[in-house]
Design a protein around this motif. Structure first.
Motif, PDB file in Angstrom:
ATOM      1  N   PHE A   9     -34.897  18.407  11.267  1.00 22.09           N
ATOM      2  CA  PHE A   9     -35.632  17.351  10.568  1.00 22.09           C
ATOM      3  C   PHE A   9     -35.827  17.651   9.082  1.00 22.09           C
ATOM      4  CE2 PHE A   9     -36.364  15.949  14.848  1.00 22.09           C
ATOM      5  CZ  PHE A   9     -36.231  14.576  14.703  1.00 22.09           C
ATOM      6  N   SER A  10     -35.032  18.560   8.559  1.00 26.72           N
ATOM      7  CA  SER A  10     -35.128  18.854   7.132  1.00 26.72           C
ATOM      8  C   SER A  10     -34.163  17.976   6.339  1.00 26.72           C
ATOM      9  CB  SER A  10     -34.784  20.329   6.880  1.00 26.72           C
ATOM     10  OG  SER A  10     -34.474  20.512   5.512  1.00 26.72           O
ATOM     11  N   GLN A  11     -34.730  17.210   5.402  1.00 30.31           N
ATOM     12  CA  GLN A  11     -33.866  16.380   4.547  1.00 30.31           C
ATOM     13  C   GLN A  11     -33.012  17.235   3.619  1.00 30.31           C
ATOM     14  OE1 GLN A  11     -37.030  16.867   4.245  1.00 30.31           O
ATOM     15  NE2 GLN A  11     -37.915  16.271   2.285  1.00 30.31           N
ATOM     16  N   HIS A  12     -33.490  18.449   3.305  1.00 31.28           N
ATOM     17  CA  HIS A  12     -32.725  19.315   2.409  1.00 31.28           C
ATOM     18  C   HIS A  12     -31.550  19.961   3.138  1.00 31.28           C
ATOM     19  CE1 HIS A  12     -36.772  18.982   0.542  1.00 31.28           C
ATOM     20  NE2 HIS A  12     -36.015  18.796  -0.529  1.00 31.28           N
ATOM     21  N   GLU A  38     -41.738  30.478  11.474  1.00 30.94           N
ATOM     22  CA  GLU A  38     -40.682  31.484  11.340  1.00 30.94           C
ATOM     23  C   GLU A  38     -40.231  31.666   9.883  1.00 30.94           C
ATOM     24  OE1 GLU A  38     -37.361  30.591  13.896  1.00 30.94           O
ATOM     25  OE2 GLU A  38     -36.274  32.400  13.256  1.00 30.94           O
ATOM     26  N   HIS A  39     -40.389  30.589   9.088  1.00 27.35           N
ATOM     27  CA  HIS A  39     -39.974  30.669   7.679  1.00 27.35           C
ATOM     28  C   HIS A  39     -40.877  31.597   6.863  1.00 27.35           C
ATOM     29  CE1 HIS A  39     -43.004  27.625   8.136  1.00 27.35           C
ATOM     30  NE2 HIS A  39     -43.095  27.386   6.841  1.00 27.35           N
ATOM     31  N   MET A  40     -42.061  31.946   7.433  1.00 30.71           N
ATOM     32  CA  MET A  40     -42.982  32.854   6.742  1.00 30.71           C
ATOM     33  C   MET A  40     -42.837  34.297   7.244  1.00 30.71           C
ATOM     34  SD  MET A  40     -44.393  30.654   4.793  1.00 30.71           S
ATOM     35  CE  MET A  40     -45.746  31.486   4.031  1.00 30.71           C
ATOM     36  N   GLN A  52     -38.281  28.668   2.422  1.00 26.22           N
ATOM     37  CA  GLN A  52     -37.770  27.309   2.623  1.00 26.22           C
ATOM     38  C   GLN A  52     -36.350  27.356   3.197  1.00 26.22           C
ATOM     39  OE1 GLN A  52     -38.270  25.512  -1.281  1.00 26.22           O
ATOM     40  NE2 GLN A  52     -40.214  24.638  -0.625  1.00 26.22           N
ATOM     41  N   ILE A  53     -36.009  26.275   3.868  1.00 24.78           N
ATOM     42  CA  ILE A  53     -34.634  26.048   4.271  1.00 24.78           C
ATOM     43  C   ILE A  53     -34.129  24.861   3.474  1.00 24.78           C
ATOM     44  CG2 ILE A  53     -34.719  27.032   6.594  1.00 24.78           C
ATOM     45  CD1 ILE A  53     -35.302  24.115   7.544  1.00 24.78           C
ATOM     46  N   PRO A  54     -32.826  24.756   3.237  1.00 27.94           N
ATOM     47  CA  PRO A  54     -31.758  25.605   3.733  1.00 27.94           C
ATOM     48  C   PRO A  54     -31.570  26.873   2.896  1.00 27.94           C
ATOM     49  CG  PRO A  54     -30.815  23.885   2.363  1.00 27.94           C
ATOM     50  CD  PRO A  54     -32.310  23.627   2.432  1.00 27.94           C
ATOM     51  N   THR A  55     -30.954  27.862   3.559  1.00 25.63           N
ATOM     52  CA  THR A  55     -30.312  28.970   2.847  1.00 25.63           C
ATOM     53  C   THR A  55     -28.901  29.057   3.414  1.00 25.63           C
ATOM     54  OG1 THR A  55     -32.411  30.158   2.681  1.00 25.63           O
ATOM     55  CG2 THR A  55     -30.407  31.431   2.286  1.00 25.63           C
ATOM     56  N   GLU A  65     -31.841  26.517  -2.347  1.00 28.82           N
ATOM     57  CA  GLU A  65     -31.857  25.260  -3.101  1.00 28.82           C
ATOM     58  C   GLU A  65     -30.660  24.404  -2.644  1.00 28.82           C
ATOM     59  OE1 GLU A  65     -34.338  24.037  -4.864  1.00 28.82           O
ATOM     60  OE2 GLU A  65     -35.388  25.899  -4.486  1.00 28.82           O
ATOM     61  N   SER A  66     -31.014  23.343  -1.949  1.00 29.17           N
ATOM     62  CA  SER A  66     -29.981  22.529  -1.300  1.00 29.17           C
ATOM     63  C   SER A  66     -28.931  22.005  -2.285  1.00 29.17           C
ATOM     64  CB  SER A  66     -30.636  21.364  -0.561  1.00 29.17           C
ATOM     65  OG  SER A  66     -31.468  20.617  -1.432  1.00 29.17           O
ATOM     66  N   ASN A  67     -29.368  21.561  -3.466  1.00 28.80           N
ATOM     67  CA  ASN A  67     -28.384  21.003  -4.394  1.00 28.80           C
ATOM     68  C   ASN A  67     -27.479  22.097  -4.969  1.00 28.80           C
ATOM     69  OD1 ASN A  67     -29.447  18.549  -3.855  1.00 28.80           O
ATOM     70  ND2 ASN A  67     -30.365  18.202  -5.868  1.00 28.80           N
TER      71      ASN A  67
HETATM   72  N1  LIG Z   1     -36.021  22.608  -3.372  1.00 30.50           N
HETATM   73  C1  LIG Z   1     -35.706  23.048  -2.035  1.00 30.50           C
HETATM   74  C2  LIG Z   1     -36.721  22.442  -1.072  1.00 30.50           C
HETATM   75  C3  LIG Z   1     -36.505  22.931   0.358  1.00 30.50           C
HETATM   76  C4  LIG Z   1     -37.659  22.528   1.260  1.00 30.50           C
HETATM   77  O1  LIG Z   1     -38.684  21.979   0.808  1.00 30.50           O
HETATM   78  N2  LIG Z   1     -37.473  22.794   2.539  1.00 30.50           N
HETATM   79  C5  LIG Z   1     -38.558  22.512   3.492  1.00 30.50           C
HETATM   80  C6  LIG Z   1     -37.992  21.843   4.735  1.00 30.50           C
HETATM   81  S1  LIG Z   1     -37.327  20.240   4.321  1.00 30.50           S
HETATM   82  C7  LIG Z   1     -39.179  23.830   3.909  1.00 30.50           C
HETATM   83  O2  LIG Z   1     -38.466  24.760   4.211  1.00 30.50           O
HETATM   84  N3  LIG Z   1     -40.509  23.874   3.905  1.00 30.50           N
HETATM   85  C8  LIG Z   1     -41.267  25.036   4.286  1.00 30.50           C
HETATM   86  C9  LIG Z   1     -42.088  25.578   3.152  1.00 30.50           C
HETATM   87  O3  LIG Z   1     -42.000  25.074   2.019  1.00 30.50           O
HETATM   88  O4  LIG Z   1     -42.844  26.511   3.398  1.00 30.50           O
HETATM   89  C10 LIG Z   1     -34.278  22.627  -1.677  1.00 30.50           C
HETATM   90  O5  LIG Z   1     -33.788  21.644  -2.245  1.00 30.50           O
HETATM   91  O6  LIG Z   1     -33.629  23.309  -0.852  1.00 30.50           O
END
Ligand SMILES: N[C@@H](CCC(=O)N[C@@H](CS)C(=O)NCC(=O)O)C(=O)O
Length: 206
Positions: A9-12, A38-40, A52-55, A65-67
């Motif tokens: 469900f991650s838009q990134h 798990e991300h922490m 954050q994801i994605p990596t 950083e998705s972009n």
């Molecule tokens: N700027 C980052 C944003 C990534 C992001 O916000 N990912 C969210 C999921 S959509 C996330 O991992 N959130 C958990 C957090 O920020 O702790 C990108 O473009 O990859």
């Protein structure tokens, strides 16, 4: 083989999955359970200190950083249709990518996180802030799609994937702008095979 840290469900994540599917690039998925925190975890923080994801891992290369991941993959695989080499077109792609991150993205998070994912904890003032911002940004996107079927021309680029992933996210809250150019473009994007493969699982029928 690439490794992609992922949540359905991650838009990134979704924009990266869409590009890989469109371009036929194989990868292994590493699910990250955001709900369980798990991300922490120390293990994931070593991979991405921003939690954050994605990596994306490509051997010794590690990118978050998705972009940035979209740009990396497009450059590495010479996906010139997705990331044009012509300077003017590339500048237009970069502009929409940055607009998506800096302007549209925060409004989308305010609305969708609080309306759809936060449940009772949803912050009403954040929803209002996001909706006010979206009321300003929707017409900008609508105007950007006035002359061409995609953001920068006749073919979609990584900018369309990035903005589409945000617009798709808004559909989860039924908050996507319903103006004609955006609706038609969203339909064109949603019809693409790779984009279809990037959609979240549908809830099981009751
Ligand atoms: N700027 C980052 C944003 C990534 C992001 O916000 N990912 C969210 C999921 S959509 C996330 O991992 N959130 C958990 C957090 O920020 O702790 C990108 O473009 O990859």
């Amino acid at each position: 083989m690439y490794v992609l840290y992922h949540h359905p469900f991650s838009q990134h994540v979704r924009r990266v999955v869409a590009l890989m599917a469109e371009a036929g690039i194989d990868y292994d998925i590493r699910p990250v359970d955001l709900a369980a925190g798990e991300h922490m975890s120390p293990a994931y923080l070593k991979i991405n200190p921003n939690h954050q994801i994605p990596t994306l891992l490509d051997g010794d290369v590690k990118i978050h950083e998705s972009n940035a991941i979209l740009r990396y993959l497009a450059a590495k695989h010479h996906l010139d249709d997705w990331y044009p080499t012509d300077l003017a077109r590339r500048a237009a792609v970069e502009q929409w990518l940055d607009w998506g991150q800096c302007r549209l993205g925060p409004a989308v998070v305010d609305i969708v996180f609080n309306k759809v994912f936060a449940g009772e904890r949803g912050d009403k003032s954040a929803i209002e802030r996001g909706e006010a911002k979206l009321a300003e940004l929707g017409p900008i996107l609508e105007a950007g799609l006035r002359r061409t079927p995609y953001l920068t021309g006749d073919q979609p680029t990584i900018a369309d994937l990035a903005i589409w992933s945000n617009l798709f996210h808004l559909t989860l809250a039924d908050a996507d702008p319903k103006s004609p150019n955006i609706t038609a473009w969203l339909g064109r994007m949603m019809a693409r095979k790779g984009v279809q493969q990037a959609l979240p699982p549908r809830p099981a029928a009751a």
